[in-house]
Design a protein around this motif. Structure first.
Motif, PDB file in Angstrom:
ATOM      1  N   ASN A 459       0.893  -1.081   0.000  1.00 12.49           N
ATOM      2  CA  ASN A 459       0.130  -0.104   0.077  1.00 12.49           C
ATOM      3  C   ASN A 459       0.816   1.186   0.099  1.00 12.49           C
ATOM      4  N   VAL A 460       2.096   1.210   0.582  1.00 15.22           N
ATOM      5  CA  VAL A 460       2.872   2.383   0.700  1.00 15.22           C
ATOM      6  C   VAL A 460       3.547   2.693  -0.803  1.00 15.22           C
ATOM      7  N   THR A 461       3.645   1.585  -1.484  1.00 15.02           N
ATOM      8  CA  THR A 461       4.331   1.855  -2.991  1.00 15.02           C
ATOM      9  C   THR A 461       3.139   2.485  -3.605  1.00 15.02           C
ATOM     10  N   ALA A 462       2.038   2.055  -3.507  1.00 15.67           N
ATOM     11  CA  ALA A 462       0.873   2.434  -4.407  1.00 15.67           C
ATOM     12  C   ALA A 462       0.501   3.981  -3.905  1.00 15.67           C
ATOM     13  N   LEU A 463       0.702   4.233  -2.649  1.00 14.42           N
ATOM     14  CA  LEU A 463       0.594   5.762  -2.225  1.00 14.42           C
ATOM     15  C   LEU A 463       1.479   6.728  -2.676  1.00 14.42           C
ATOM     16  N   ILE A 464       2.746   6.070  -2.713  1.00 11.06           N
ATOM     17  CA  ILE A 464       3.942   7.178  -3.245  1.00 11.06           C
ATOM     18  C   ILE A 464       3.415   7.460  -4.804  1.00 11.06           C
ATOM     19  N   ALA A 465       3.006   6.587  -5.452  1.00 11.71           N
ATOM     20  CA  ALA A 465       2.656   6.900  -6.809  1.00 11.71           C
ATOM     21  C   ALA A 465       1.488   7.652  -7.173  1.00 11.71           C
ATOM     22  N   THR A 466       0.635   7.595  -6.069  1.00 12.47           N
ATOM     23  CA  THR A 466      -0.589   8.608  -6.070  1.00 12.47           C
ATOM     24  C   THR A 466      -0.202   9.910  -5.466  1.00 12.47           C
ATOM     25  N   VAL A 467       0.641  10.004  -4.484  1.00 13.95           N
ATOM     26  CA  VAL A 467       1.028  11.507  -4.010  1.00 13.95           C
ATOM     27  C   VAL A 467       1.594  12.006  -5.118  1.00 13.95           C
ATOM     28  N   LEU A 468       2.460  11.274  -5.751  1.00  9.96           N
ATOM     29  CA  LEU A 468       3.213  12.169  -6.820  1.00  9.96           C
ATOM     30  C   LEU A 468       2.220  12.653  -8.135  1.00  9.96           C
ATOM     31  N   LEU A 469       1.339  11.645  -8.419  1.00  9.41           N
ATOM     32  CA  LEU A 469       0.477  11.969  -9.521  1.00  9.41           C
ATOM     33  C   LEU A 469      -0.514  13.025  -9.171  1.00  9.41           C
ATOM     34  N   PHE A 470      -1.075  13.424  -7.746  1.00  6.57           N
ATOM     35  CA  PHE A 470      -1.467  14.476  -7.098  1.00  6.57           C
ATOM     36  C   PHE A 470      -0.875  15.854  -7.293  1.00  6.57           C
ATOM     37  N   SER A 471       0.631  15.451  -7.036  1.00  8.04           N
ATOM     38  CA  SER A 471       1.477  16.635  -7.012  1.00  8.04           C
ATOM     39  C   SER A 471       1.841  17.332  -8.525  1.00  8.04           C
ATOM     40  N   PHE A 472       1.946  16.428  -9.382  1.00  9.53           N
ATOM     41  CA  PHE A 472       2.341  16.693 -10.882  1.00  9.53           C
ATOM     42  C   PHE A 472       1.153  17.028 -11.929  1.00  9.53           C
ATOM     43  N   ALA A 671      11.606   6.960  -6.366  1.00  4.03           N
ATOM     44  CA  ALA A 671      11.088   6.554  -4.870  1.00  4.03           C
ATOM     45  C   ALA A 671      10.762   4.967  -4.577  1.00  4.03           C
ATOM     46  N   MET A 672      10.209   4.322  -5.545  1.00  3.68           N
ATOM     47  CA  MET A 672      10.461   2.814  -5.762  1.00  3.68           C
ATOM     48  C   MET A 672      11.655   2.344  -5.157  1.00  3.68           C
ATOM     49  N   LEU A 673      12.488   2.795  -6.080  1.00  4.33           N
ATOM     50  CA  LEU A 673      14.099   2.291  -5.790  1.00  4.33           C
ATOM     51  C   LEU A 673      14.516   2.564  -4.493  1.00  4.33           C
ATOM     52  N   VAL A 674      14.406   3.562  -3.768  1.00  2.00           N
ATOM     53  CA  VAL A 674      14.815   4.109  -2.292  1.00  2.00           C
ATOM     54  C   VAL A 674      13.814   3.087  -1.303  1.00  2.00           C
ATOM     55  N   TYR A 675      12.635   2.979  -1.793  1.00  5.93           N
ATOM     56  CA  TYR A 675      11.949   2.371  -0.617  1.00  5.93           C
ATOM     57  C   TYR A 675      12.440   0.987  -0.713  1.00  5.93           C
ATOM     58  N   ILE A 676      12.213   0.062  -1.710  1.00 11.55           N
ATOM     59  CA  ILE A 676      12.738  -1.026  -1.704  1.00 11.55           C
ATOM     60  C   ILE A 676      13.845  -1.495  -1.242  1.00 11.55           C
ATOM     61  N   TRP A 677      14.936  -0.388  -1.741  1.00  8.45           N
ATOM     62  CA  TRP A 677      16.459  -0.692  -1.054  1.00  8.45           C
ATOM     63  C   TRP A 677      16.522  -0.672   0.471  1.00  8.45           C
ATOM     64  N   VAL A 678      15.635   0.352   1.099  1.00 10.45           N
ATOM     65  CA  VAL A 678      15.473   0.471   2.408  1.00 10.45           C
ATOM     66  C   VAL A 678      14.756  -0.722   3.111  1.00 10.45           C
ATOM     67  N   ARG A 679      13.790  -1.345   2.686  1.00 11.74           N
ATOM     68  CA  ARG A 679      12.947  -2.467   3.031  1.00 11.74           C
ATOM     69  C   ARG A 679      13.608  -3.747   3.034  1.00 11.74           C
ATOM     70  N   PHE A 680      14.314  -3.940   1.636  1.00 15.48           N
ATOM     71  CA  PHE A 680      14.884  -5.136   1.482  1.00 15.48           C
ATOM     72  C   PHE A 680      16.584  -5.083   1.507  1.00 15.48           C
ATOM     73  N   GLU A 681      17.073  -5.107   0.192  1.00 12.27           N
ATOM     74  CA  GLU A 681      18.474  -4.963  -0.014  1.00 12.27           C
ATOM     75  C   GLU A 681      18.631  -4.324  -1.533  1.00 12.27           C
ATOM     76  N   VAL A 722       3.042   1.975 -12.037  1.00 13.77           N
ATOM     77  CA  VAL A 722       4.141   1.880 -11.493  1.00 13.77           C
ATOM     78  C   VAL A 722       4.030   1.542  -9.718  1.00 13.77           C
ATOM     79  N   GLY A 723       2.947   2.046  -9.299  1.00 12.13           N
ATOM     80  CA  GLY A 723       2.621   1.513  -8.058  1.00 12.13           C
ATOM     81  C   GLY A 723       2.277   0.059  -7.857  1.00 12.13           C
TER      82      GLY A 723
END
Length: 842
Positions: A459-472, A671-681, A722-723
């Motif tokens: 859900n966080v990954t989906a929200l990241i894409a949604t927030v960017l969609l609202f911003s731009f 943003a997805m790259l950073v999130y997955i890097w932090v949550r996994f490896e 993407v999300g």
């Protein structure tokens, strides 16, 4: 594992409140009028694409504003120096400054004192005007950066007030007038479907002034101005009376000719000045000028002492009414340019609502039936939570005062498919715990607990894409982002908290020893114990993916994307015609207008035309002129033609939308790259981003192959994909991480294969539910959402395949490379190495 009565009470209170806030959306207006005052009574507002109306984005012309202020500054400079008895040989404007040439260079220092009175410091003490001496007897005055910013800010705020007054004059209900950015104003008027009238009402500066006509040798200076018929008048530059003194203006008819006229009245000071001017200039022509155009130039036959007058200029009734409204509201402080214009007819809006509701009902029915088939009675629990999710989403929109648009309906529909994702994941986890031999209540608790982290990640990954969609994003696309974000956040409550309470309550009430979650007809597409060696196919699937990606890239080069009006600018109209078979005549007539490339396309049952005209040279003004030319030509060909929808996007807006769209997609990937890097490896992040790029490239290929419009709606589809794509991969990754912690002498290849087989059911089920939710939009949503629904349907299939056949082989390749160098991904935990517990069984 016991439900807290307080928690249950809070959940029930939230759901009841949600139903109360959502209820006004289904009640007729007659019931809401009698609705108790203490209950919510505000339904969700409909966007212009659903109820019809006009949308304009106006921009303050900063260059023209600065030039006008410099001319005023030059006049003020002459005045203060004259009052200080400092003579000048010239005061001129140019290069964004006022240049003062003194007759006596010795007075240079002395002149700075009176000029100080022209400077206005800001709240921070910074001056708005800078002064400097360039040489003896020569001074330059210019606005500082802070002064220019304050000048523009004041002009926008004043323009907002004038626009509100003008809109009030025409009596439009529920208008939206708001500032957008530093120098733009958004105006949305429901029900007003003639952008030309709105443009005339808002785009005119309406600076009215009264001048005497002079000769070329007049000491004040003369300007040659035209009237509506092109006749030239030598108008004195000096304003003898300003339109600021007007207190009223109204449309009427001349008592003798019965022609439409505008009657006006001055305030006391204006009446006295008007009387003095007319008394001193009997027999001379007197020009009434509006925005540098002569409205009329009557000869003063006698003094006018009543403080009122009349303007006649061959007006139509509508033109007289618009001019009167402009004069009553007052002049704009600066010129406004229309940089974006869209309008939707009421009939088309109601048709869009019908299609949106049909698609929503279809999506709910498809997903409802699929969940019952998958999980029987437990599927009904998930469906109840899904219904609550939709209700609470509407309640949230009502509470926030959000506007529902057609893309917003698409967001709700897609959210239906994504909301059950958590239920599928949880149900499959509970099945695993049950197969381990755990009792019902323990299995429910363990299933929810072990699935929670995965649900959060997806859900966080989906929200990241949604927030960017609202911003731009802008306009209706933001409506999509709002409904998607609300649906995702609310699903965490309904699909996790509410469903857990419901399942525990049912298990306790029925005193279930074990929890059996089985399909309605006993068939599972992926049987328990499935063990497919996916990694053996890794090389072959990578080759196939590379070939498809190359084909997509070739299609992007030729024929390329069919860019919509949002990105290439221009004019687009949807026209209802009475002669659909006369397409050749329409094309032949429109090609003679000199508007460049004009394309025609039939729509619906052939009774509608989609007309596209390329972006016009000459900027936004040329665009709006081309609209009227095009409409006049269409009416000449077919007098019964009606304009259901029109869109005009200038070069400035199209360029900004292009940059914002590209930036949003790139930022989403990072943003997805950073999130997955932090949550996994990092190998997980590289695998996810590589497949994410592949998913986007293949989806762009779908746009190129199908020739669908690539517009802002397409960007919404890409960001949603993407999300969704990362969401799909995160669930598989989460199981891989869990298995890597407890792999006990298994190779990385075996762990990856095992993880994919364990999550295969979930991946298949959630992909099908998302596809079933989007399918009605693609079938019944109409052309307005086709560029979202069709690529999204393909994208769901693409993302499901790449998660298994591309992301996993990349992870295996990088993991083996690391292990050969002594680094192990997620080394086994000490407790897990000696654990005797059974592994999850399928």
């Amino acid at each position: 594992m016991k439900n807290s009565p307080y928690r249950v009470a809070v959940y029930l209170a939230l759901i009841l409140a949600g139903f109360l806030f959502a209820l006004p959306n289904v009640l007729p207006a007659s019931v809401l009028e009698r609705w108790p005052a203490f209950l919510p009574d505000r339904p969700v507002a409909l966007g212009l694409d659903l109820r019809g109306g006009s949308h304009l984005v106006l921009e303050v012309d900063a260059t023209a504003l600065q030039d006008e202020r410099l001319r005023t500054l030059a006049d003020d400079t002459r005045r203060v120096l004259r009052e200080a008895q400092i003579r000048t040989s010239g005061v001129s404007t140019g290069a964004q400054r006022v240049v003062v040439q003194l007759r006596e260079p010795s007075q240079t220092e002395q002149s700075l004192t009176p000029l100080e009175s022209l400077v206005t410091p800001g709240p921070d003490g910074r001056p708005d005007i800078g002064r400097r001496q360039t040489e003896a007897g020569r001074l330059e005055l210019s606005y500082t950066e802070d002064g220019l910013k304050r000048m523009l800010d004041r002009a926008v705020e004043q323009s907002l007030e004038v626009i509100r007054k003008r809109v009030d004059q025409v009596g439009v209900s529920e208008p939206t007038i708001q500032r957008v950015g530093p120098n733009r104003i958004l105006v949305q008027l429901p029900g007003l479907q003639d952008p030309a009238q709105l443009r005339a009402l808002l785009g005119s500066t309406a600076k009215m002034s009264f001048h005497l006509l002079g000769e070329e040798a007049s000491p004040e200076g003369v300007r040659q101005l035209q009237d509506a018929e092109g006749q030239q008048y030598p108008v004195n530059r000096r304003v003898v009376l300003s339109g600021d003194r007007l207190v009223d203006a109204s449309a009427g008819f001349d008592s003798e000719t019965r022609e439409p006229v505008v009657n006006f009245r001055f305030d006391r000071a204006g009446a006295r000045a008007f009387a003095a001017i007319t008394e001193a200039n009997v027999g001379r022509p007197f020009a009434i000028v509006l925005d540098d155009k002569v409205l009329s130039a009557p000869v003063i036959r006698e003094p006018i002492t009543g403080g009122s007058g009349q303007i006649s200029g061959g007006f139509t009734v509508q033109e007289a009414g618009t001019l009167a409204a402009l004069l009553r509201a007052g002049a704009l402080p600066a010129k406004l340019t229309v940089i974006e214009e869209r309008s939707v007819g009421a009939d088309l809006g109601s048709d869009v609502i019908r299609k949106g509701i049909l698609a929503g009902i279809g999506a709910f029915v498809f997903v409802f039936a699929f969940m019952v088939v998958l999980y029987g009675g437990w599927g009904l629990v998930a469906n109840a939570a899904l219904a609550i999710n939709v209700v609470l989403t509407l309640a949230g929109m009502s509470l926030l005062g959000a506007t529902l648009t057609l893309p917003g309906i698409a967001g709700i529909v897609l959210g239906i498919g994504l909301a059950v994702d958590a239920n599928v994941l949880i149900n499959e986890r509970i099945r695993e715990e049950t197969l381990k031999g755990k009792p019902a209540l323990t299995a429910i608790d363990a299933g929810f607990r072990r699935a929670y982290a995965t649900v959060m990640d997806s859900n966080v990954t989906a929200l990241i894409a949604t927030v960017l969609l609202f911003s731009f994003g802008s306009g209706p696309v933001r409506g999509f982002a709002i409904t998607m974000a609300l649906g995702i956040v609310i699903s965490m409550f309904t699909a996790v908290s509410v469903v857990k309470v419901a399942m525990l309550s049912i298990a306790r009430r029925r005193k279930l020893k074990t929890l059996e979650i089985r399909p309605l007809f006993g068939f599972r597409p992926v049987p328990d114990g499935t063990s497919i060696g996916f990694m053996r196919l890794g090389v072959a699937t990578m080759v196939v993916s590379a070939v498809l990606a190359l084909a997509s890239l070739v299609s992007l080069a030729k024929p390329g994307l069919n860019f919509g009006i949002d990105f290439r600018g221009g004019i687009q109209m949807e026209v209802a015609v009475s002669k659909p078979d006369d397409l050749a005549r329409f094309r032949a007539e429109l090609d003679t207008l000199g508007l460049g490339e004009v394309s025609l396309q039939t729509m619906g049952k052939g009774d509608r035309l989609l007309v596209r005209v390329e972006r016009q040279p000459g900027g936004e003004v040329a665009q709006t002129q081309a609209v009227e030319t095009l409409k006049a030509a269409m009416r000449a060909i077919d007098p019964a033609a009606s304009f259901e929808r029109s869109e005009v996007v200038g070069p400035k807006v199209s360029g900004e939308l292009t940059r914002a769209g590209l930036l949003a997609v790139v930022l989403a990937a990072l943003a997805m790259l950073v999130y997955i890097w932090v949550r996994f490896e990092w190998p997980f992040a590289v695998g996810a981003i590589a497949t994410l790029v592949l998913d986007v490239v293949l989806t762009l290929g779908v746009f190129a192959w199908t020739r669908l419009d690539f517009s802002l709606t397409a960007i919404a589809a890409l960001l949603t994909l993407v999300g969704y794509s990362v969401n799909d991969k995160v669930v598989v990754y989460d199981r891989m991480r869990e298995n890597l912690h407890s792999r006990r002498n298994r190779s990385l290849r075996e762990v990856i294969d095992k993880s994919i087989n364990q999550t295969l059911t979930r991946s298949l089920y959630t992909s099908v539910t998302a596809f079933l939710a989007i399918l009605p939009l693609a079938i019944w949503g109409g052309s307005a959402v086709a560029s979202f629904a069709v690529p999204m349907a393909f994208g769901i299939v693409i993302a499901a395949c790449t998660s298994v056949f591309v992301a996993a082989p990349i992870l295996l390749l990088l993991g083996d490379w690391r292990e050969r160098r002594g680094a192990v991904m997620f080394a086994p935990e000490p407790a897990a190495e000696g654990a005797a517990a059974k592994e999850p069984v399928r």
